[in-house]
Motif scaffolding. Sequence first.
Motif, PDB file in Angstrom:
ATOM      1  N   LYS A  25      13.283  75.378  94.126  1.00 21.72           N
ATOM      2  CA  LYS A  25      14.015  76.508  94.687  1.00 21.72           C
ATOM      3  C   LYS A  25      13.636  76.807  96.134  1.00 21.72           C
ATOM      4  O   LYS A  25      14.480  76.827  97.038  1.00 21.72           O
ATOM      5  CB  LYS A  25      13.748  77.742  93.810  1.00 21.72           C
ATOM      6  CG  LYS A  25      14.392  79.013  94.318  1.00 21.72           C
ATOM      7  CD  LYS A  25      14.060  80.157  93.331  1.00 21.72           C
ATOM      8  CE  LYS A  25      14.192  81.512  93.990  1.00 21.72           C
ATOM      9  NZ  LYS A  25      13.576  82.553  93.168  1.00 21.72           N
ATOM     10  N   TRP A  26      12.350  77.018  96.358  1.00 17.15           N
ATOM     11  CA  TRP A  26      11.929  77.430  97.708  1.00 17.15           C
ATOM     12  C   TRP A  26      12.046  76.291  98.704  1.00 17.15           C
ATOM     13  O   TRP A  26      12.335  76.509  99.873  1.00 17.15           O
ATOM     14  CB  TRP A  26      10.517  78.017  97.679  1.00 17.15           C
ATOM     15  CG  TRP A  26      10.491  79.303  96.908  1.00 17.15           C
ATOM     16  CD1 TRP A  26       9.969  79.499  95.667  1.00 17.15           C
ATOM     17  CD2 TRP A  26      11.075  80.546  97.312  1.00 17.15           C
ATOM     18  NE1 TRP A  26      10.175  80.797  95.270  1.00 17.15           N
ATOM     19  CE2 TRP A  26      10.842  81.469  96.262  1.00 17.15           C
ATOM     20  CE3 TRP A  26      11.757  80.985  98.442  1.00 17.15           C
ATOM     21  CZ2 TRP A  26      11.279  82.792  96.308  1.00 17.15           C
ATOM     22  CZ3 TRP A  26      12.184  82.302  98.499  1.00 17.15           C
ATOM     23  CH2 TRP A  26      11.942  83.192  97.442  1.00 17.15           C
ATOM     24  N   LEU A  27      11.848  75.077  98.203  1.00 12.70           N
ATOM     25  CA  LEU A  27      12.026  73.914  99.082  1.00 12.70           C
ATOM     26  C   LEU A  27      13.474  73.851  99.573  1.00 12.70           C
ATOM     27  O   LEU A  27      13.735  73.679 100.765  1.00 12.70           O
ATOM     28  CB  LEU A  27      11.670  72.622  98.341  1.00 12.70           C
ATOM     29  CG  LEU A  27      11.855  71.347  99.164  1.00 12.70           C
ATOM     30  CD1 LEU A  27      10.898  71.324 100.341  1.00 12.70           C
ATOM     31  CD2 LEU A  27      11.656  70.103  98.303  1.00 12.70           C
ATOM     32  N   ILE A  28      14.386  74.021  98.633  1.00 12.87           N
ATOM     33  CA  ILE A  28      15.809  73.963  99.003  1.00 12.87           C
ATOM     34  C   ILE A  28      16.160  75.088  99.972  1.00 12.87           C
ATOM     35  O   ILE A  28      16.813  74.863 100.990  1.00 12.87           O
ATOM     36  CB  ILE A  28      16.689  74.047  97.731  1.00 12.87           C
ATOM     37  CG1 ILE A  28      16.486  72.805  96.879  1.00 12.87           C
ATOM     38  CG2 ILE A  28      18.161  74.205  98.109  1.00 12.87           C
ATOM     39  CD1 ILE A  28      17.046  72.926  95.476  1.00 12.87           C
ATOM     40  N   LEU A  29      15.666  76.293  99.676  1.00  7.68           N
ATOM     41  CA  LEU A  29      15.958  77.419 100.571  1.00  7.68           C
ATOM     42  C   LEU A  29      15.386  77.178 101.970  1.00  7.68           C
ATOM     43  O   LEU A  29      16.001  77.507 102.976  1.00  7.68           O
ATOM     44  CB  LEU A  29      15.378  78.710  99.981  1.00  7.68           C
ATOM     45  CG  LEU A  29      16.117  79.255  98.763  1.00  7.68           C
ATOM     46  CD1 LEU A  29      15.388  80.468  98.188  1.00  7.68           C
ATOM     47  CD2 LEU A  29      17.556  79.632  99.132  1.00  7.68           C
ATOM     48  N   ARG A  30      14.209  76.572 101.974  1.00  6.87           N
ATOM     49  CA  ARG A  30      13.569  76.294 103.262  1.00  6.87           C
ATOM     50  C   ARG A  30      14.381  75.276 104.081  1.00  6.87           C
ATOM     51  O   ARG A  30      14.568  75.431 105.274  1.00  6.87           O
ATOM     52  CB  ARG A  30      12.162  75.739 103.002  1.00  6.87           C
ATOM     53  CG  ARG A  30      11.095  76.429 103.772  1.00  6.87           C
ATOM     54  CD  ARG A  30       9.731  76.350 103.112  1.00  6.87           C
ATOM     55  NE  ARG A  30       9.402  75.070 102.501  1.00  6.87           N
ATOM     56  CZ  ARG A  30       8.990  73.996 103.180  1.00  6.87           C
ATOM     57  NH1 ARG A  30       8.888  74.039 104.476  1.00  6.87           N
ATOM     58  NH2 ARG A  30       8.697  72.878 102.540  1.00  6.87           N
TER      59      ARG A  30
END
Lengths: 302, 263
Positions: A25-30
């Motif tokens: 999730k956070w990787l994609i958002l980043r």
Amino acid sequence: MSQIAHKKRIGAEAVEEKGWLRAHKWLILRRISQFGILGLFLLGPLAGIWLVKGNLNYSYTLDILPLTDPFVALQSLAAGHVPETLGLIGVAIVLAFYLLVGGRVYCSWVCPINVVTDLAGWLRDRLGIKGGSSLSRNTRYWILGMTLVGSALTGVVLWELINPISMLHRGLIFGLGTAWTVVIAIFLFDLFVMTRGWCGRLCPVGAFYSLIGRWSPVRISAPQRAACNDCMDCFEVCPEPQVIRPALKGEAKGVGPVILAPNCTNCGRCIDVCSKDVFTYTLRFNNPASTSPLVRVQPESQ
Amino acid sequence: MLGLGLGLYAKQSKALPALALRPPGALPEDDFLGACIRCGLCVRDCPYNTLELAKPETPVATGTPFFNARNIPCEMCEDIPCVKACPTMALDHALVDINKAKMGVAVLIDHETCLNFLGLRCDVCYRVCPVIDKAITLDMVPNTRTGRHAMFLPTVHSEHCTGCGKCEKSCVLEESAIRILPPKLAKGELGRHYRVGWDEQKKAGRSLIDESKMQDLPDRMPEGAVLPGHYDPASGHTESLRGMPGSEAGAIPSLPPGLGGKP
């Protein structure tokens, strides 16, 4: 145990437990943030839609919002020059933002070189490349000091002569030229010479932003640290693994679960790869020292 | 060591190549490199795409704006948008009259190929000059080759030249005979103690010396040389000897055969 865990891919457990999407999730958002920002800058030169003009050093959005890189402005100041009004307002806005969300959010959510070094780090792990040389993680602060003293001595905005971040970012927007060689050099350096070498040890921009984020309220915390099963995935994936230990393993020493080290980039990868959901974003004040695990442990142990 | 290397690199980077020009209002190069934050806003707001940011391989400090007059010259916008866009003082916001800009100085650098120097009437650099008749004038001198024509020599007056480069851009030669150079490269400089006598005389309204006490020494001429119309009071000759043997002309060069004068 740790050997077996190590042979597995980082985050494999988390993917199994939480599903691929939640484990990234956070990787994609980043990545959306990094490429989105770059995309906004590129919209002008590529499509003629001028929402944002300039580059990461200074930009002017919709002819109303100035944003100035405080590190560049500081070097210029050291060289004896004060920015114009808009430039100064831009510095204030950017400073306020990173004081709030964490200085090194710049590194993990904005900086285009981060994509390159993340790729090198990922590949290094996948290819099982070990060893290489190492430098102290404090080297960057020496380089930071040097760029400021050097700017004062030479009267030149010194780091901008070789700053790979602006070379890449400016290059993509204004014409790359041979800047790609610098990017490749950093990629190969991180891949073969030094684990997390550039962002984690050398880059004075990151060092500068870490100082800005010294007291930032937005932090990553490990409130569920009692659930940690020592899989080591967070340490493996973290670009600054030294920041995790005090918070994650500090229970016995009475250290709270919030990662207070300013070099945590708030990237959130530890949240992603943890199958036990140990980590989360929180505020630094939400750091109840030694008592917190007890409160949290009870529902877990039911 | 990195610091030392970077310091030396910084020193070297201060040497701006002669043909790379900074935008209007740019501080002197040493100051410019400390004030410019390499954002490219000036590049973006230039309506003629004159400016570009230096790439790492360009021999100009990386990321700083410059232009090459032979490619695209400065069009001297009256509102100077590049200066307005600058978030620092790298481009001096005090510059509000583009005619006061000093991006460089035009120098008619090659007298051997300039068509006007060959006696032709090209005049293009003069015609395109935005500060025509001030920054570039055509100065008439006799064409000694034909003996009967005038040459109109484009002459730059540096105090009016903004260094926009339109002359360099439009020079019709394969390689421009007129080029914009940094003032430092283009201009000589009189010693500070120098006074130009005739200016001082004009200022004072009289001669600053007692001319009655002035001693005139004989003029030194190359051996055998004759200067038509030249009279040297200190030579001992009387003025009537003007036009010495060997000079058929005397005071005024004769008109070429068939052109006016007596048949």
